[in-house]
Design an enzyme around this catalytic site. Structure first.
Site, short mmCIF file in Angstrom:
data_model
loop_
_atom_site.label_atom_id
_atom_site.label_comp_id
_atom_site.label_asym_id
_atom_site.label_seq_id
_atom_site.Cartn_x
_atom_site.Cartn_y
_atom_site.Cartn_z
CB CYS A 101 -0.95 0.03 1.19
SG CYS A 101 -0.18 -0.37 2.75
N GLY B 234 0.05 -0.01 -4.80
CA GLY B 234 -1.17 -0.78 -4.55
C GLY B 234 -2.17 -0.52 -5.65
CG ASN C 188 3.27 1.47 3.62
OD1 ASN C 188 3.19 0.29 3.33
ND2 ASN C 188 4.28 2.23 3.24
N GLY C 189 2.17 -0.99 5.97
CA GLY C 189 2.97 -1.85 6.81
C GLY C 189 2.21 -3.10 7.21
CE1 TYR D 195 9.32 -4.01 -9.31
CE2 TYR D 195 8.22 -4.59 -7.26
CZ TYR D 195 8.19 -4.44 -8.64
OH TYR D 195 7.05 -4.71 -9.34
#
Length: 485
Positions: free
Chosen positions: A16, A42, A117-118, A257
């Site tokens: 996300c 996402g 996020n996580g 990436y």
């Protein structure tokens, strides 16, 4: 039947991206633009929540930001000068509306929205305890645990209840929260997941990456520091650090990436670092060849660095069509295999008779590498050498990245010779873990106190993995895998 394109199904996926605005008229429109810039983090669902000074307003939808949040009527339904948003990639099963963030709940203190996020590595244990004492969950998201911990805390103020909740969770989180009192942005004490702060006039902006600040015209101010809570209330900013200081361990794969190459982190260009990784890869793993060819698009910067360091010409030997989406119809196996060429096709006249070096960012299951090597051979390549701009991915991630279970990771199943045979290359080589650190400006990886979280390569997890340690049944593992941080 719709399915992920075969050339896209073998990458680690960041689950996300988050974006928040405090103090700008029409905040939701800015959030929608910011989420566009974070779409790579996402692609299965998106949501925006706004606060107009009296009420919270929420819109959530499956699919991309475009088509859902680029319609005037949708943005008009999200009034207010404060808003936050989220783009999501689900790790397993069908995306469910109940898991789309920002999550919102009415607490005793008023509305509470959170974009995360996580991944919380003890969420299942906390959830069991909360359910046992009467909490009723509306989603399967680990993020909802934070809401219930805030709601059930015995502290008096909302901020203290929020801090109390964070002190009970383990794992990785960057959060943007909205309350009637203002906005809170924070990172976990190790800073595993990224979060940056910017300004647009008098408004404060928070985002997973700097590229999202660029898109809305905001000025980058700084990164939100690991363990820091930034509170915006009535246009005023204050910062607190309620946790014991730790040596940060940000995710190293952001450099390899996840982040867009035009983002900046730690005052360095992601693009430039990826070129440096490619150069280091060339120094460690030289091979006689005629051409360096990137696996598009993520392998391009590293391939440029490899070509420059090796002196081997860089060429676009694989042409990618940007007019094919992530999904396509598969009426049968024959058409499915032909469909591979919808998105990537060999530049045959360039490749024919040449010894080529293919540069990619990573190998996960190995299925994509096998297809690409075969594509090069079908195009007449004399030799195909694969070079990977990250160390072998041997371990699963439990901090907000969709990773296959370890048994499905190619590097966990085979040694280098076995992996080379599997993808049918003439040779295969990865950058070393020390080489990756050198490309990031470090002398090497310090085993006692490494600078980054590199658990997917080393198995050195920087936090406890409570749920993983307690998980044994297939059903429990499925729940863990479904988390949608």
């Amino acid at each position: 039947m719709f399915t992920t394109h075969p050339f896209d199904d073998d990458k680690l996926r960041e689950e996300c991206g988050i974006f928040g605005v405090s103090g700008a008229d029409g905040a939701a429109a800015l959030v929608a633009l910011g989420l566009h810039a974070l779409q790579h983090r996402g692609q299965e669902a998106a949501g925006i929540c706004s606060w107009d000074g009296a009420m919270f307003h929420t819109q959530r939808a499956q699919g991309h930001v475009a088509g859902n949040f680029d319609r005037p009527e949708v943005i008009e339904s999200l009034p207010g000068a404060t808003a936050c948003g989220h783009v999501r990639y689900s790790t397993t099963g069908e995306t469910s509306n109940r898991n789309i963030q920002p999550l919102y709940a009415e607490l005793a203190s008023g509305g509470f929205a959170v974009a995360h996020n996580g991944n919380l590595s003890n969420a299942m244990r906390l959830r069991k305890d909360l359910v046992r004492t009467g909490s009723i969950f509306q989603s399967t998201s680990d993020t909802e645990v934070i809401i219930h911990l805030v709601a059930t805390s015995n502290y008096r103020t909302l901020l203290d209840r929020f801090i109390d909740a964070l002190k009970q969770v383990e794992g990785a989180y960057s959060l943007i929260c909205m309350t009637p009192e203002g906005m809170i942005a924070c990172r976990d004490p190790l800073g595993i997941r990224p979060l940056v702060m910017g300004k647009l006039g008098d408004a404060y902006i928070f985002a997973s990456e700097t590229v999202a600040l660029d898109v809305v015209g905001a000025e980058f101010v700084r990164e939100v520091e690991p363990g820091e809570l930034v509170i915006i209330s009535n246009g005023e900013l204050r910062s607190i650090r309620p946790f014991a200081p730790l040596s940060p361990r940000p995710c190293i794969f952001e450099w390899v990436y996840f982040s867009r190459p035009d983002s900046i982190s730690e005052d360095r260009s992601i693009y430039s670092v990826r070129k440096a990784i490619g150069a280091e890869l060339a120094q460690e793993n030289a091979v006689e060849a005629d051409l360096v060819i990137p696996v598009p698009d993520s392998g391009v910067p590293a391939a440029i660095g490899y070509a420059q360091a090796s002196g081997i010409p860089f060429e676009l030997g694989i042409i990618r069509s940007h007019y094919v989406g992530r999904t396509f119809i598969q009426p049968g196996d024959k058409v499915r295999h032909l469909g591979v060429k919808l998105k990537h096709n060999a530049n045959r006249k360039l490749i024919e008779g040449k010894r080529i070096v293919l540069v990619d960012d990573s190998i996960v299951r190995g299925t994509t590498s096998l297809k690409i090597v075969q594509m090069m051979r079908d195009a007449g390549a004399a030799e195909v050498h694969m070079r990977i701009a990250s160390p072998p991915t041997r371990h699963s991630c439990f901090y907000g990245v969709d990773t296959p279970e370890r048994a499905k990771l190619l590097a966990a199943k085979y040694d280098l010779a076995g992996m080379t045979d599997y993808i049918q290359a003439d040779s295969l080589a990865f950058i070393s873990i020390d080489g990756l650190y050198r490309a990031l400006g470090e002398a090497n990886r310090t085993a006692v106190r490494p600078k980054y979280c590199d658990a997917c390569f080393t198995g050195d997890y920087p936090t406890p993995l409570t749920d993983q340690d307690e998980t044994s049944s297939v059903d429990q593992f499925a729940v863990l895998a479904e988390r949608v941080g």
